[in-house]
Design an enzyme around this catalytic site. Structure first.
Site, mmCIF file in Angstrom:
data_model
loop_
_atom_site.group_PDB
_atom_site.id
_atom_site.type_symbol
_atom_site.label_atom_id
_atom_site.label_comp_id
_atom_site.label_asym_id
_atom_site.label_seq_id
_atom_site.Cartn_x
_atom_site.Cartn_y
_atom_site.Cartn_z
ATOM 1 N N ASN A 8 -16.937 9.122 6.630
ATOM 2 C CA ASN A 8 -15.799 9.300 5.722
ATOM 3 C C ASN A 8 -16.252 8.926 4.312
ATOM 4 O OD1 ASN A 8 -13.372 9.415 4.421
ATOM 5 N ND2 ASN A 8 -12.498 7.575 5.364
ATOM 6 N N LYS A 10 -14.684 9.317 1.628
ATOM 7 C CA LYS A 10 -13.549 8.952 0.773
ATOM 8 C C LYS A 10 -13.660 9.716 -0.565
ATOM 9 C CE LYS A 10 -13.487 4.518 3.080
ATOM 10 N NZ LYS A 10 -12.790 3.261 3.234
ATOM 11 N N HIS A 85 -5.184 7.657 8.259
ATOM 12 C CA HIS A 85 -6.071 6.592 7.763
ATOM 13 C C HIS A 85 -5.217 5.549 7.034
ATOM 14 C CE1 HIS A 85 -9.224 4.533 5.546
ATOM 15 N NE2 HIS A 85 -10.112 5.099 6.360
ATOM 16 N N GLU A 87 -5.664 4.072 4.394
ATOM 17 C CA GLU A 87 -5.568 4.302 2.945
ATOM 18 C C GLU A 87 -4.546 5.396 2.631
ATOM 19 O OE1 GLU A 87 -9.770 4.824 2.197
ATOM 20 O OE2 GLU A 87 -10.109 2.697 2.614
ATOM 21 N N GLU A 154 -9.118 1.052 13.666
ATOM 22 C CA GLU A 154 -9.641 0.483 12.432
ATOM 23 C C GLU A 154 -8.745 -0.661 11.968
ATOM 24 O OE1 GLU A 154 -12.212 3.448 10.178
ATOM 25 O OE2 GLU A 154 -10.172 3.888 9.586
ATOM 26 N N GLY A 160 -13.813 -1.641 4.502
ATOM 27 C CA GLY A 160 -14.402 -1.816 3.174
ATOM 28 C C GLY A 160 -14.554 -3.263 2.738
ATOM 29 N N SER A 191 -16.188 -1.574 8.315
ATOM 30 C CA SER A 191 -17.416 -2.267 7.900
ATOM 31 C C SER A 191 -18.556 -2.119 8.906
ATOM 32 C CB SER A 191 -17.129 -3.747 7.611
ATOM 33 O OG SER A 191 -16.293 -3.854 6.477
#
Ligand code: PEP
Length: 227
Positions: A8, A10, A85, A87, A154, A160, A191
């Site tokens: 990913n 991003k 996700h 985010e 996740e 991150g 991570s």
């Protein structure tokens, strides 16, 4: 057995040239199956055997400014698409929207990667985590054949941050998702790096990884996809 490793990217890199260079530096015939998810705007410029999108809209076409439909993704050869996700959830995606995205993706034979996870601290207890997972999976999968979906566990605190969940915790959650929701492929994300990837890939119920930051570093990502 081959594991599935999703990159990913991003909102990276900044230019199409850099995206092409990055894709060209990823091993196409690795031991595991690698999928690249570049920013949507670069999808048509990337030459890689397996492409994924980072998100999509649930409508096929029409007056939806700024959106990208599964139909359009399919026309670019996209085979996978991330949905839900954290985010995206942080900027307003609800479980109902995620469910609509899954339906739209399956209609166009794109495999959805349903991201679920919770917890803002590593200490958050498992029960609370499980309650949120139940909500995200129950609503996200409503009316959907779980065998057609890949899940990615996740924990939000691990994304991150440089702090990963333990492989044992991820395995326990993968088993929970598998046994309660019937999804066969569960990935871990948060991570992941070249030093910790192997520990996850050795777990019997973890089918692969969703990799953010480290997928932008070819030397590291190539190691991860070759374990
Ligand atoms: C992600 O983007 O889903 C992710 C897990 O990111 P990172 O690997 O950087 O934690």
């Amino acid at each position: 057995m081959k594991k599935l490793i999703i990159a990913n990217w991003k909102l990276n890199p900044a230019t199409a040239d850099d995206a092409q260079k990055l894709a060209a530096s990823i091993n196409q015939a690795a031991k595991n199956t690698a999928v690249l998810c570049p920013p949507t705007v670069f999808l048509s410029r990337i030459n890689f055997p397996r492409l994924g999108a980072q998100d999509c809209f649930w409508q096929e076409k029409g007056a939806f400014t700024g959106q990208t439909s599964p139909l359009q993704l399919k026309s670019l050869g996209v085979k996978y698409c991330i949905a839900g996700h954290s985010e995206r959830r942080a900027v307003g995606d609800t479980d109902e929207m995620v469910n609509a995205k899954l339906n739209a993706l399956l209609e166009h034979k794109i495999t959805p990667i349903l991201c679920v996870g919770f917890g803002t601290t590593v200490e958050q207890d498992d029960l609370e985590v499980t309650d949120v997972l139940k909500q995200q999976l129950g609503a996200g999968l409503a009316g959907i054949d779980p065998l057609k979906v890949i899940a990615a566990y996740e924990p939000v605190w691990a994304i991150g941050t440089g702090k990963n969940a333990s492989p044992e915790h991820a395995e326990k959650i993968a088993l929970f998702i598998k046994s309660k929701y019937g999804i066969k492929k569960i990935l871990y994300g948060g991570s992941v790096n070249a030093a910790n990837a192997k520990g996850f890939l050795q777990q019997p119920n973890i089918s692969g990884l969703l990799v953010g930051g480290e997928s932008l570093i070819p030397g590291h990502f190539n190691q991860i996809i070759n374990f």
